[in-house]
Design an enzyme around this catalytic site. Structure first.
Site, PDB file in Angstrom:
ATOM      1  N   ASP A 185       0.862  -1.182   0.000  1.00  0.00           N
ATOM      2  CA  ASP A 185       0.000   0.000   0.000  1.00  0.00           C
ATOM      3  C   ASP A 185       0.897   1.231   0.000  1.00  0.00           C
ATOM      4  OD1 ASP A 185      -2.631   1.365   0.340  1.00  0.00           O
ATOM      5  OD2 ASP A 185      -1.724   1.997   2.234  1.00  0.00           O
ATOM      6  N   GLU A 268      -1.963  -1.584  -5.906  1.00  0.00           N
ATOM      7  CA  GLU A 268      -3.268  -1.016  -6.201  1.00  0.00           C
ATOM      8  C   GLU A 268      -3.164  -0.034  -7.353  1.00  0.00           C
ATOM      9  OE1 GLU A 268      -7.042   0.834  -3.681  1.00  0.00           O
ATOM     10  OE2 GLU A 268      -5.023   0.865  -2.853  1.00  0.00           O
ATOM     11  N   ASP A 350      -3.030   1.436   7.215  1.00  0.00           N
ATOM     12  CA  ASP A 350      -2.175   1.021   6.106  1.00  0.00           C
ATOM     13  C   ASP A 350      -1.892  -0.477   6.135  1.00  0.00           C
ATOM     14  OD1 ASP A 350      -2.102   3.667   5.310  1.00  0.00           O
ATOM     15  OD2 ASP A 350      -0.273   4.102   6.441  1.00  0.00           O
TER      16      ASP A 350
END
Length: 398
Positions: A185, A268, A350
């Site tokens: 992330d 992502e 996170d």
């Protein structure tokens, strides 16, 4: 597999003048060829462009100085223009994947300068590199070349530094991974939060940015075309080069570590262009280098037989508990820790997102947009007790 190896060179004052002449000739040939292509209805072949922009102008008084430099970089300049037009046309027709490519533009003297030598125009020696009509240039070897280079490009950046970029054939060294998968992330203060619990902070550019801001104000006050403005422009360019080199070094080292240690890398798909519309965070987001990190990981994963996966940007990785799968919905960015009301586990925002990214990337959880529903019946979902409808049917039979 072809790769580039770039090294710093230190030409003498005489060699700098020769390189400046070479860069100027390459720039003029490119601009003349581009102007000729725009005047014609049909794009000519490279051989015709070389005749129109190199061979014939050499015989005129206005362009006779083109014969003072090697002809190889001039021919490569025309060839590179043909490749630029080919990429542009394929991008517009849909034959080229990725972002749309803009048409080639005219080159300026203050921008980055390049000149490409193919075989026959250069020779690699132990401590120096010979370039045609330039001479032997002292080079700083930081690592040995893995094979004989097929071409070399002389580069002068905006900060006045000189480099040689070699194209060589490389056999990648494939190492067995330590971990089966990892989810990452990306953020601002903490650049990467990994699903294995590791957190990598972003480099500190604050001191360089303060200097850059101060020097930028001084540059704006200098008179255009003056020598003082040129000296100040070099200062600003050197500061920008330091920031760029620091970011590039950080991203290369981190991407290499991630690809070497993990078999499956999941990231992502961030909407960076949309995030840049936020005025308060646009500068920090653009300076983070998220897309460059993604590109480096994707390229290195392909070379080292790793599986690189991008999950949908609509996947609610920050809205779902990574332990029980309960979805609590959207939460403000100021909230950094979350307690799940279903299982009672306290999550770091996170860490929870990186764990969900890994689960979706590996396939343990389906993509939210692709499946349309988080529930899916399987063969394992078998009830131990008979249903109430079956009990009702049995009662009627009695």
């Amino acid at each position: 597999m072809k790769s580039r190896y770039q090294f710093r060179i230190y030409p003498t004052p005489g060699q700098r003048q020769s390189l400046a002449r070479l860069f100027g000739c390459v720039r003029v040939v490119w601009n003349d060829a581009l102007h000729t292509c725009k005047q014609l209805d049909k794009l000519p072949k490279n051989s015709e462009l070389q005749k129109l922009c190199i061979t014939q102008p050499k015989k005129t008084e206005a362009r006779e100085w083109l014969g003072q430099v090697s002809a190889i970089p001039l021919q490569q300049s025309v060839a590179d223009l043909g490749v630029a037009f080919k990429n542009f046309f394929q991008s517009r027709s849909g034959m080229r994947l990725g972002k749309k490519v803009n048409p080639p533009r005219f080159k300026r003297k203050t921008n980055r300068q390049t000149a490409k030598f193919t075989r026959g125009g250069f020779k690699v020696k132990s401590q120096k590199v010979y370039l045609a009509k330039i001479g032997e240039i002292k080079i700083k070897w930081s690592r040995p070349l893995p094979s004989e280079p097929s071409s070399v490009t002389v580069i002068k950046d905006c900060a006045g530094r000189y480099f040689l970029s070699f194209v060589v054939e490389v056999e990648p060294e494939i190492k067995p991974p330590f971990n089966p998968s990892i989810g990452i992330d990306l953020g601002l203060k903490t650049f990467a939060c990994c699903s294995n619990g590791e957190k990598i902070d972003s480099p500190d550019y604050s001191r360089l940015y303060r200097k850059l801001k101060r020097e930028g104000r001084r540059l704006a006050k200098r008179e255009r075309g003056s020598k003082r403005r040129e000296r100040m422009r070099l200062r600003v360019a050197k500061l920008n080069a330091q920031i760029r080199d620091k970011r590039k070094d950080f991203l290369h080292k981190l991407s290499t570590k991630v690809v070497d240690e993990n078999q499956i890398i999941a990231l992502e798909d961030l909407n960076v262009s949309g995030m840049l519309k936020n005025r308060k965070l646009s500068r920090a987001i653009s300076q983070a280098g998220w897309y460059e990190f993604r590109s480096l990981c994707e390229g290195k994963a392909c070379n080292h037989n790793r599986d690189f996966r991008i999950i949908s940007r609509w996947e609610p990785t920050s809205q779902v508990c990574s332990e029980c799968g309960y979805r609590w919905g959207k939460i403000d960015l100021s909230v950094r820790t979350i307690v799940c009301i279903s299982c009672g586990v306290e999550h770091d925002r996170d860490d929870n997102a990186s764990a969900n990214i890994e689960r979706v990337g590996v396939g343990h959880t389906h993509d939210y947009k692709r499946t349309g529903s988080a529930c899916k019946t399987s063969n394992e979902a078998v009830c131990d007790e008979p249903s109430t409808q079956r009990k009702y049917i049995q009662r009627l039979a009695v």
